[in-house]
Design a protein around this motif. Structure first.
Motif, PDB file in Angstrom:
ATOM      1  N   SER A   1     -12.973  13.341  35.740  1.00 13.71           N
ATOM      2  CA  SER A   1     -14.064  12.844  34.759  1.00 13.71           C
ATOM      3  C   SER A   1     -13.775  13.085  33.345  1.00 13.71           C
ATOM      4  O   SER A   1     -13.642  12.472  32.309  1.00 13.71           O
ATOM      5  CB  SER A   1     -15.580  13.129  34.937  1.00 13.71           C
ATOM      6  OG  SER A   1     -16.088  12.597  36.167  1.00 13.71           O
ATOM      7  N   ALA A   2     -13.387  14.228  33.273  1.00 14.99           N
ATOM      8  CA  ALA A   2     -12.941  14.880  31.909  1.00 14.99           C
ATOM      9  C   ALA A   2     -11.691  13.877  31.473  1.00 14.99           C
ATOM     10  O   ALA A   2     -11.629  13.623  30.151  1.00 14.99           O
ATOM     11  CB  ALA A   2     -12.617  16.171  31.916  1.00 14.99           C
ATOM     12  N   ALA A   3     -10.463  13.894  32.386  1.00 14.87           N
ATOM     13  CA  ALA A   3      -9.412  12.984  32.144  1.00 14.87           C
ATOM     14  C   ALA A   3      -9.545  11.556  31.541  1.00 14.87           C
ATOM     15  O   ALA A   3      -9.201  11.145  30.570  1.00 14.87           O
ATOM     16  CB  ALA A   3      -8.403  13.081  33.138  1.00 14.87           C
TER      17      ALA A   3
ATOM     18  N   LEU B   1      -7.229  24.239  28.166  1.00 11.80           N
ATOM     19  CA  LEU B   1      -7.208  24.206  29.622  1.00 11.80           C
ATOM     20  C   LEU B   1      -8.565  24.017  30.146  1.00 11.80           C
ATOM     21  O   LEU B   1      -9.512  24.558  29.472  1.00 11.80           O
ATOM     22  CB  LEU B   1      -6.737  25.598  30.119  1.00 11.80           C
ATOM     23  CG  LEU B   1      -6.506  25.789  31.515  1.00 11.80           C
ATOM     24  CD1 LEU B   1      -5.654  24.859  32.270  1.00 11.80           C
ATOM     25  CD2 LEU B   1      -6.315  27.306  31.745  1.00 11.80           C
ATOM     26  N   LEU B   2      -8.813  23.394  31.030  1.00 13.78           N
ATOM     27  CA  LEU B   2     -10.071  23.121  31.752  1.00 13.78           C
ATOM     28  C   LEU B   2      -9.690  23.663  33.158  1.00 13.78           C
ATOM     29  O   LEU B   2      -8.883  23.100  33.971  1.00 13.78           O
ATOM     30  CB  LEU B   2     -10.484  21.694  31.781  1.00 13.78           C
ATOM     31  CG  LEU B   2     -11.731  21.263  32.520  1.00 13.78           C
ATOM     32  CD1 LEU B   2     -12.921  22.139  31.794  1.00 13.78           C
ATOM     33  CD2 LEU B   2     -11.961  19.632  32.508  1.00 13.78           C
TER      34      LEU B   2
ATOM     35  N   LYS C   1     -19.807  15.481  37.497  1.00 12.98           N
ATOM     36  CA  LYS C   1     -19.682  14.378  36.722  1.00 12.98           C
ATOM     37  C   LYS C   1     -19.813  14.511  35.311  1.00 12.98           C
ATOM     38  O   LYS C   1     -19.186  14.182  34.309  1.00 12.98           O
ATOM     39  CB  LYS C   1     -20.434  12.993  37.190  1.00 12.98           C
ATOM     40  CG  LYS C   1     -20.217  11.660  36.577  1.00 12.98           C
ATOM     41  CD  LYS C   1     -20.843  10.760  37.262  1.00 12.98           C
ATOM     42  CE  LYS C   1     -20.638   9.328  36.520  1.00 12.98           C
ATOM     43  NZ  LYS C   1     -19.170   8.799  36.543  1.00 12.98           N
ATOM     44  N   ASP C   2     -21.193  14.963  34.896  1.00 15.05           N
ATOM     45  CA  ASP C   2     -21.530  14.708  33.523  1.00 15.05           C
ATOM     46  C   ASP C   2     -21.039  15.732  32.814  1.00 15.05           C
ATOM     47  O   ASP C   2     -20.658  15.505  31.593  1.00 15.05           O
ATOM     48  CB  ASP C   2     -23.118  14.722  33.347  1.00 15.05           C
ATOM     49  CG  ASP C   2     -23.797  13.670  34.343  1.00 15.05           C
ATOM     50  OD1 ASP C   2     -23.175  12.658  34.132  1.00 15.05           O
ATOM     51  OD2 ASP C   2     -25.176  13.719  34.530  1.00 15.05           O
ATOM     52  N   PRO C   3     -21.002  17.099  33.065  1.00 10.37           N
ATOM     53  CA  PRO C   3     -20.372  17.957  32.339  1.00 10.37           C
ATOM     54  C   PRO C   3     -18.730  17.897  31.983  1.00 10.37           C
ATOM     55  O   PRO C   3     -18.343  18.148  31.088  1.00 10.37           O
ATOM     56  CB  PRO C   3     -20.525  19.450  33.010  1.00 10.37           C
ATOM     57  CG  PRO C   3     -21.779  19.303  33.805  1.00 10.37           C
ATOM     58  CD  PRO C   3     -21.614  17.655  34.081  1.00 10.37           C
ATOM     59  N   GLY C   4     -18.261  17.276  33.212  1.00 16.91           N
ATOM     60  CA  GLY C   4     -16.891  16.729  33.059  1.00 16.91           C
ATOM     61  C   GLY C   4     -16.709  15.834  32.071  1.00 16.91           C
ATOM     62  O   GLY C   4     -15.633  15.916  31.608  1.00 16.91           O
TER      63      GLY C   4
ATOM     64  N   ALA D   1     -14.862  16.721  27.449  1.00 20.48           N
ATOM     65  CA  ALA D   1     -13.536  16.244  26.921  1.00 20.48           C
ATOM     66  C   ALA D   1     -13.769  16.425  25.300  1.00 20.48           C
ATOM     67  O   ALA D   1     -12.719  16.619  24.709  1.00 20.48           O
ATOM     68  CB  ALA D   1     -13.696  14.683  27.427  1.00 20.48           C
ATOM     69  N   GLY D   2     -14.844  15.724  24.833  1.00 17.65           N
ATOM     70  CA  GLY D   2     -15.036  16.181  23.472  1.00 17.65           C
ATOM     71  C   GLY D   2     -14.747  17.516  22.996  1.00 17.65           C
ATOM     72  O   GLY D   2     -14.048  17.641  21.789  1.00 17.65           O
ATOM     73  N   ASN D   3     -15.178  18.349  23.523  1.00 20.10           N
ATOM     74  CA  ASN D   3     -14.961  20.124  23.038  1.00 20.10           C
ATOM     75  C   ASN D   3     -13.625  20.254  23.391  1.00 20.10           C
ATOM     76  O   ASN D   3     -12.993  20.878  22.534  1.00 20.10           O
ATOM     77  CB  ASN D   3     -15.914  20.847  24.105  1.00 20.10           C
ATOM     78  CG  ASN D   3     -17.383  20.535  23.632  1.00 20.10           C
ATOM     79  OD1 ASN D   3     -17.720  19.873  22.486  1.00 20.10           O
ATOM     80  ND2 ASN D   3     -18.178  21.107  24.171  1.00 20.10           N
ATOM     81  N   LEU D   4     -12.762  19.681  24.192  1.00 19.22           N
ATOM     82  CA  LEU D   4     -11.637  20.049  24.633  1.00 19.22           C
ATOM     83  C   LEU D   4     -10.856  19.394  23.408  1.00 19.22           C
ATOM     84  O   LEU D   4      -9.556  19.986  22.802  1.00 19.22           O
ATOM     85  CB  LEU D   4     -11.000  19.167  25.723  1.00 19.22           C
ATOM     86  CG  LEU D   4     -11.081  20.062  27.199  1.00 19.22           C
ATOM     87  CD1 LEU D   4     -10.917  19.119  28.236  1.00 19.22           C
ATOM     88  CD2 LEU D   4     -10.482  21.160  27.034  1.00 19.22           C
TER      89      LEU D   4
END
Length: 411
Positions: free
Chosen positions: A18-20, A105-106, A305-308, A312-315
């Motif tokens: 989800s982050a990707a 890194l996640l 799903k939702d935190p993933g 992304a924005g914080n990465l």
């Protein structure tokens, strides 16, 4: 904070994928690499104990289409174990020694099933349920019929029991607590699930634990309980929860939590770990939740799903806190339900709207007059109102919840 050029995600589950997806959706053009040991591309877990195990679906819900990763220039490395995270060198090292440099890194390494440390735990015919391969193997076993014993009366144990009954198996569920789902639902609502399964032919052994698994020629034949009773079994499923995979984080020197059940990797409200450019999401994250004022570690689908998606924005340099309420759903026989928020059923006030016996109701848990959690069972019209009530912790009179218009209470 400068935008990174190389983002590495350890874990090929829902949170990492989800982050990707969100990174590409927001226009990030740098390198994205996802590394994980699973041989299947990222998928969602709920179908493993629902559609697939029931035989209603052949595949899980994939996080992205098969061609997503190539089309979006996301390097997806399956069947690849990670040996080390070297924070000082800012690299991830896989099992073959290949090094993957990162700017951010996640960690989304998920959980593994708990096991019962009793004699016979290595016998054939003993199953856990955490992966697609686990689900398919268990489905094949259930389709053979026979006698099934489920150790554990939590959500997974209950869903496995329902699936086993659909396939015509004789099912006994062993649970140390006095009721299934007791810690999360309390006496009154947990009894609804006990009765649901009894009416569908499940036999309960409550208030007792497993002492050993018995077998012949390496194959399981029974489950012996603490009191000495022997339950004959052709298939046994251990469903006693999961353990977060924090070994890589621990070895890397990240701070771990001792304030949440099972532990986890400490993160701030924005999912950042004790290392500035390292984040964690999903099952392993012991996330400081601003609304609750404490750390939470939630293993449900929405918390991957939702935190993933959020992280992304914080990465990419933001520092937005993750504030969504926990959410969970389950389907068992003809009962469908959703839970929003966090209840302490042994402290909070329970208010029920509807009919418990008919299994058409909404349960509210109030603390100091405010709605902290809500569960709708076979009632689907008020989902948005329930979400808003939990998110805002709306203060109400209990009698209002029983009959008044719920949407009108939100304001």
């Amino acid at each position: 904070m400068a935008e990174p050029q190389r983002i590495v995600i350890v874990g090929t589950g829902l949170a990492g994928a989800s982050a990707a997806g969100e990174l590409r959706a927001t226009g990030f053009t740098g390198q994205v690499t996802i590394i994980g040991a699973d041989s299947h591309r990222p998928y969602e877990l709920p179908a493993l104990s629902k559609g697939i195990l029931l035989g209603d679906a052949e595949e899980p819900d994939w996080v992205h289409d098969e061609d997503f990763y190539q089309k979006n220039d996301v390097e997806l490395l399956l069947s690849t174990s990670v040996r080390e995270i070297a924070l000082g060198d800012r690299v991830v090292v896989d099992g073959s020694g290949t090094r993957y440099p990162f700017d951010r890194l996640l960690l989304a390494t998920g959980s593994r099933p708990r096991v019962l440390p009793v004699p016979g735990a290595d016998l054939a015919g003993l199953h856990t349920l955490r992966s697609l391969d686990d689900s398919r193997a268990l489905l094949a076993a259930l389709r053979s019929g026979g006698r099934v014993v489920v150790a554990g009366g939590g959500w997974i144990g209950c869903e496995v029991a329902a699936a086993a009954r659909k396939h015509g198996c004789e099912v006994t569920v062993v649970e140390r607590l006095p009721l299934p789902l007791h810690p999360v639902l309390g006496d009154t609502v947990a009894a609804v699930f006990r009765d649901l399964h009894e009416q569908n032919g499940v036999v309960w052994r409550l208030g007792v634990g497993v002492a050993e698994f018995t077998g012949e020629q390496g194959k399981i034949t029974g489950v012996r309980l603490d009191g000495g009773e022997l339950l004959p079994a052709d298939v046994v499923v251990v469903a006693i929860g999961a353990v977060p995979r924090v070994e890589l984080a621990h070895a890397a020197g990240l701070e771990l939590s001792d304030s949440v059940p099972g532990g986890g990797v400490d993160t701030d409200a924005g999912l950042r770990t004790s290392a500035p450019d390292v984040y964690a999401a999903g099952d392993i994250a012991a996330h400081f939740h601003p609304r609750y004022g404490r750390r939470l570690r939630v293993e449900h689908w929405a918390n991957a799903k939702d935190p993933g998606t959020h992280v992304a924005g914080n990465l990419l340099g933001a520092a937005e806190p993750y504030t969504a309420s926990p959410y969970f759903f389950s389907d068992q026989y003809d009962l469908g339900m959703e839970v929003r928020g966090l209840a302490n059923p042994f402290r909070d006030q329970l208010v029920v709207r509807g009919d418990l016996a008919a299994r058409e109701f909404i349960a509210f848990w109030l603390r100091d007059g405010a709605v902290h959690a809500a569960m709708n069972v076979n009632m689907w019209d008020d989902g948005d109102a329930l979400q808003a009530m939990v998110d805002k912790q709306v203060v109400v009179e209990p009698r209002q919840l029983e009959q008044a218009d719920l949407a009108g209470m939100v304001g």
